[in-house]
Design a protein around this motif. Sequence first.
Motif, PDB file in Angstrom:
ATOM      1  N   ILE A   8       3.996  10.090  -9.492  1.00 55.14           N
ATOM      2  CA  ILE A   8       3.064  10.449 -10.927  1.00 55.14           C
ATOM      3  C   ILE A   8       2.611  11.851 -10.818  1.00 55.14           C
ATOM      4  CG2 ILE A   8       1.443   9.907 -12.275  1.00 55.14           C
ATOM      5  CD1 ILE A   8       2.060   6.822 -11.897  1.00 55.14           C
ATOM      6  N   VAL A   9       1.824  11.883  -9.741  1.00 58.77           N
ATOM      7  CA  VAL A   9       1.059  13.261  -9.754  1.00 58.77           C
ATOM      8  C   VAL A   9       2.176  14.554  -9.582  1.00 58.77           C
ATOM      9  CG1 VAL A   9      -0.299  14.788  -7.953  1.00 58.77           C
ATOM     10  CG2 VAL A   9      -0.849  12.365  -8.239  1.00 58.77           C
ATOM     11  N   LYS A  51       0.578  -1.212   0.013  1.00 61.19           N
ATOM     12  CA  LYS A  51      -0.080   0.018   0.072  1.00 61.19           C
ATOM     13  C   LYS A  51       1.059   1.172  -0.006  1.00 61.19           C
ATOM     14  CE  LYS A  51      -4.492  -1.324   2.108  1.00 61.19           C
ATOM     15  NZ  LYS A  51      -5.381  -1.086   3.214  1.00 61.19           N
ATOM     16  N   VAL A  52       1.736   1.227   0.521  1.00 61.41           N
ATOM     17  CA  VAL A  52       2.828   2.306   0.916  1.00 61.41           C
ATOM     18  C   VAL A  52       3.557   2.656  -0.444  1.00 61.41           C
ATOM     19  CG1 VAL A  52       4.928   3.392   2.104  1.00 61.41           C
ATOM     20  CG2 VAL A  52       3.216   2.073   3.394  1.00 61.41           C
ATOM     21  N   LEU A  53       4.070   1.462  -0.931  1.00 60.08           N
ATOM     22  CA  LEU A  53       4.599   1.461  -2.370  1.00 60.08           C
ATOM     23  C   LEU A  53       3.534   2.116  -3.430  1.00 60.08           C
ATOM     24  CD1 LEU A  53       7.473   0.641  -3.323  1.00 60.08           C
ATOM     25  CD2 LEU A  53       6.248  -1.323  -4.489  1.00 60.08           C
ATOM     26  N   VAL A  54       2.175   1.505  -3.360  1.00 62.43           N
ATOM     27  CA  VAL A  54       1.200   2.401  -4.334  1.00 62.43           C
ATOM     28  C   VAL A  54       1.208   3.797  -4.366  1.00 62.43           C
ATOM     29  CG1 VAL A  54      -0.974   2.341  -5.085  1.00 62.43           C
ATOM     30  CG2 VAL A  54       0.134   0.028  -4.972  1.00 62.43           C
TER      31      VAL A  54
END
Length: 71
Positions: free
Chosen positions: A14-15, A4-7
């Motif tokens: 990306i943002v 989850k942290v990686l995602v």
Amino acid sequence: MIFKVLVFAVVAYIVYAMFFKKNREKNVKDNNGEYIEDTMDECPTCGTYISKSEAILSNGKYYCSEKCLNK
Ligand SMILES: [Zn+2]
């Protein structure tokens, strides 16, 4: 949990990258605008300001059209 942290990190990157790219493109556009403004010159016949890229160069002077050039 680590996944989850990686995602989240990837999405945040990306943002950030998109935002940074957008800003850079805007700066390039602004610089181009200034560049065009810097190359504006006055037509010696009619006094119209024309960009040098569109003007007709003759004897070191920039004319707005062939009509002014032949006057
Ligand atoms: Zn002219």
